[in-house]
Design a protein around this motif. Structure first.
Motif, PDB file in Angstrom:
ATOM      1  N   LYS A  99       9.579  -7.010   4.101  1.00  0.00           N
ATOM      2  CA  LYS A  99       9.022  -8.158   4.323  1.00  0.00           C
ATOM      3  C   LYS A  99       8.563  -8.659   3.177  1.00  0.00           C
ATOM      4  O   LYS A  99       7.967  -8.035   2.202  1.00  0.00           O
ATOM      5  CB  LYS A  99       7.950  -7.570   5.564  1.00  0.00           C
ATOM      6  N   ILE A 132       4.461 -10.274   2.211  1.00  0.00           N
ATOM      7  CA  ILE A 132       2.552 -10.527   2.474  1.00  0.00           C
ATOM      8  C   ILE A 132       2.441 -11.540   1.841  1.00  0.00           C
ATOM      9  O   ILE A 132       2.654 -11.803   0.971  1.00  0.00           O
ATOM     10  CB  ILE A 132       1.885  -9.462   2.363  1.00  0.00           C
ATOM     11  N   GLU A 178      -2.947  -9.300   2.039  1.00  0.00           N
ATOM     12  CA  GLU A 178      -2.843  -7.162   1.570  1.00  0.00           C
ATOM     13  C   GLU A 178      -3.442  -6.808   1.732  1.00  0.00           C
ATOM     14  O   GLU A 178      -5.065  -7.849   0.559  1.00  0.00           O
ATOM     15  CB  GLU A 178      -2.209  -7.835   1.017  1.00  0.00           C
ATOM     16  N   HIS A 179      -4.188  -5.310   1.874  1.00  0.00           N
ATOM     17  CA  HIS A 179      -5.402  -4.629   1.239  1.00  0.00           C
ATOM     18  C   HIS A 179      -6.042  -5.101   2.465  1.00  0.00           C
ATOM     19  O   HIS A 179      -6.694  -4.122   3.363  1.00  0.00           O
ATOM     20  CB  HIS A 179      -5.383  -4.709  -0.356  1.00  0.00           C
ATOM     21  N   VAL A 201      -6.350  -6.148   4.717  1.00  0.00           N
ATOM     22  CA  VAL A 201      -5.669  -6.214   5.837  1.00  0.00           C
ATOM     23  C   VAL A 201      -5.880  -4.849   6.598  1.00  0.00           C
ATOM     24  O   VAL A 201      -6.179  -4.007   7.808  1.00  0.00           O
ATOM     25  CB  VAL A 201      -4.294  -6.415   5.986  1.00  0.00           C
ATOM     26  N   VAL A 202      -6.194  -3.451   5.446  1.00  0.00           N
ATOM     27  CA  VAL A 202      -6.133  -2.863   5.618  1.00  0.00           C
ATOM     28  C   VAL A 202      -7.798  -1.868   6.573  1.00  0.00           C
ATOM     29  O   VAL A 202      -8.109  -0.806   7.342  1.00  0.00           O
ATOM     30  CB  VAL A 202      -5.970  -1.302   4.470  1.00  0.00           C
ATOM     31  N   PRO A 213      -2.103   3.447   6.327  1.00  0.00           N
ATOM     32  CA  PRO A 213      -1.373   1.791   6.854  1.00  0.00           C
ATOM     33  C   PRO A 213      -1.903   0.556   7.281  1.00  0.00           C
ATOM     34  O   PRO A 213      -2.400   2.090   8.664  1.00  0.00           O
ATOM     35  CB  PRO A 213      -0.129   1.508   6.470  1.00  0.00           C
ATOM     36  N   SER A 214      -2.238  -0.376   7.233  1.00  0.00           N
ATOM     37  CA  SER A 214      -2.635  -1.192   9.062  1.00  0.00           C
ATOM     38  C   SER A 214      -1.303  -0.625   9.276  1.00  0.00           C
ATOM     39  O   SER A 214      -2.145  -0.905  10.464  1.00  0.00           O
ATOM     40  CB  SER A 214      -2.589  -2.038   7.823  1.00  0.00           C
ATOM     41  N   ILE A 263       1.491  -3.407   8.829  1.00  0.00           N
ATOM     42  CA  ILE A 263       1.876  -4.546   9.163  1.00  0.00           C
ATOM     43  C   ILE A 263       3.207  -4.517   8.307  1.00  0.00           C
ATOM     44  O   ILE A 263       4.153  -5.956   8.801  1.00  0.00           O
ATOM     45  CB  ILE A 263       0.377  -5.478   7.973  1.00  0.00           C
ATOM     46  N   ASP A 264       3.245  -3.598   8.074  1.00  0.00           N
ATOM     47  CA  ASP A 264       4.539  -3.303   7.128  1.00  0.00           C
ATOM     48  C   ASP A 264       5.728  -3.256   8.505  1.00  0.00           C
ATOM     49  O   ASP A 264       6.516  -3.983   8.625  1.00  0.00           O
ATOM     50  CB  ASP A 264       5.210  -2.671   6.108  1.00  0.00           C
ATOM     51  N   ILE A 285      -3.471   1.184  -1.875  1.00  0.00           N
ATOM     52  CA  ILE A 285      -4.687   1.165  -1.224  1.00  0.00           C
ATOM     53  C   ILE A 285      -5.771   2.334  -1.520  1.00  0.00           C
ATOM     54  O   ILE A 285      -6.764   1.774  -0.793  1.00  0.00           O
ATOM     55  CB  ILE A 285      -4.252   2.183   0.318  1.00  0.00           C
ATOM     56  N   GLY A 310       2.764  -7.166  -1.174  1.00  0.00           N
ATOM     57  CA  GLY A 310       2.057  -6.108  -0.843  1.00  0.00           C
ATOM     58  C   GLY A 310       1.066  -5.634  -1.527  1.00  0.00           C
ATOM     59  O   GLY A 310       0.351  -5.899  -2.170  1.00  0.00           O
ATOM     60  N   ALA A 311       1.214  -4.012  -1.955  1.00  0.00           N
ATOM     61  CA  ALA A 311       0.203  -3.079  -2.727  1.00  0.00           C
ATOM     62  C   ALA A 311       0.084  -3.872  -4.223  1.00  0.00           C
ATOM     63  O   ALA A 311      -0.980  -3.744  -4.561  1.00  0.00           O
ATOM     64  CB  ALA A 311      -0.027  -2.079  -2.407  1.00  0.00           C
TER      65      ALA A 311
HETATM   66  C1  MEV Z   1       1.330  -3.170   2.027  1.00  0.00           C
HETATM   67  O1  MEV Z   1       2.665  -3.733   1.920  1.00  0.00           O
HETATM   68  C2  MEV Z   1       0.295  -3.350   2.014  1.00  0.00           C
HETATM   69  C3  MEV Z   1      -0.965  -3.245   2.418  1.00  0.00           C
HETATM   70  O2  MEV Z   1      -2.268  -4.249   2.825  1.00  0.00           O
HETATM   71  C4  MEV Z   1      -1.280  -1.952   2.594  1.00  0.00           C
HETATM   72  C5  MEV Z   1      -0.590  -1.865   4.471  1.00  0.00           C
HETATM   73  O3  MEV Z   1      -1.740  -2.604   5.017  1.00  0.00           O
HETATM   74  O4  MEV Z   1      -0.661  -0.737   5.097  1.00  0.00           O
HETATM   75  C6  MEV Z   1      -0.732  -2.712   1.271  1.00  0.00           C
END
Ligand code: MEV
Length: 307
Positions: free
Chosen positions: A10, A12, A16-17, A19-20, A132-133, A135-136, A180, A260-261
């Protein structure tokens, strides 16, 4: 007989971030993927070539917890292969966890798909990344483009027209879990600023959703470049990633951001319109030594079948 599953990586697009910490994000499945094959065995065995993104301990937990939830013994041997670079910010470990669950489910005839596969894979992702949120695994299992908010069912987004995206791997592997944690520390030091940035990230995700629905690549690109600046503010970028974003923009991309991260991993860009122009940018990036590729969106989600 074997059970086979393929699960995509995937990117993002936004959020990202954040979303956590409860913000809305937008993610898209890409065409590179992980494949898993499951056959019967007298005990649980997992194998992968060195380059495959499979953390064996967490993958084992995915399989054990899936079989336990079905009231069965995990007498299965699963092998994994991949066209996704591990540690590149492209959801390789989530795709591997989803593929492992899918292959086992296909072998056993359980028929798991969509968010049930995502939830099975998330058991392993929690062990790999800590917090992790989800989303992945959701993006890999569902495919297409999704709007995702933690704790809510993801929404499949409709695109005004199919889109070509550019992915450029910086060459620097990194740990999602460590990033994260780093961004979480930023939140702890500046809670009200971070809260505002989360609200902003949700708003930008909503605007990205609108741009995708309208097929407006230019608007999407602007929103992505803006997102990159904000991600830098919370510690997710590096000088190399900032340089790569600038390079993509100087080559004519309509927008670019880390995806991503961060902390290494990949940059996602909207290439200039037209296949030839987009391929021209890929060639220039490759000449500079980057692993760059185009991916069509929407791309398929995880698939599982018996052979
Ligand atoms: C990682 O692909 C995306 C982050 O937002 C971590 C997460 O949401 O699990 C960095």
């Amino acid at each position: 007989m074997k059970g086979v599953a393929e699960a995509p990586g995937k990117v993002i697009v936004s959020g990202e971030h954040f979303v956590v910490h409860g913000a809305e994000a937008v993610a898209a499945a890409i065409e590179r993927k992980v494949r898993a094959e499951a056959t019967r065995s007298d005990r649980l065995l997992l194998s992968a070539p060195v380059r495959a993104p499979l953390a064996l301990g967490p993958a084992r937990k995915v399989v054990e917890s899936l079989y336990a939830s079905m009231g069965a013994e995990p007498r299965v041997s699963i092998s994994v292969s991949s066209t996704l670079a591990p540690g590149a910010g492209l959801g390789s470990s989530a795709a591997a966890m989803v593929a492992v669950a899918g292959a086992a489910s296909a072998l056993e005839g359980w028929g798991l798909e969509g968010m049930r596969l995502a939830e099975a894979g998330l058991v392993g992702e929690r062990l790999v990344h800590g917090n992790p949120s989800g989303i992945d695994t959701a993006a890999s299992a569902m495919g297409g483009v999704i709007a995702f908010r933690r704790g809510e069912p993801p929404r499949a987004l409709r695109l005004g027209s199919p889109l070509t995206l550019l992915v450029v791997y910086s060459g620097a592997r990194r740990s999602t879990g460590a990033l994260i944690k780093r961004v979480g520390e930023e939140r702890a030091s500046h809670p009200s600023l971070f809260g505002g940035l989360c609200e902003g990230a949700s708003m930008v995700s909503g605007l990205c959703e609108g741009a995708l629905g309208d097929g407006d690549a230019r608007a999407l690109g602007l929103l992505m470049t803006y997102s990159h600046a904000v991600l830098g503010r919370v510690g997710a970028s590096t000088a190399a990633l900032d340089g790569l974003v600038d390079l993509c923009l100087s080559l004519g991309c309509l927008g670019a951001k880390l995806t991503g991260a961060g902390g290494g991993g990949s940059v996602l860009a909207v290439p200039p319109p037209g296949r030839a122009a987009a391929e021209g940018v890929v060639s220039k990036l490759r000449r500079r030594g980057y692993d760059a590729f185009l991916t069509r969106v929407p791309a398929a989600g995880a698939r599982a079948w018996r052979e």
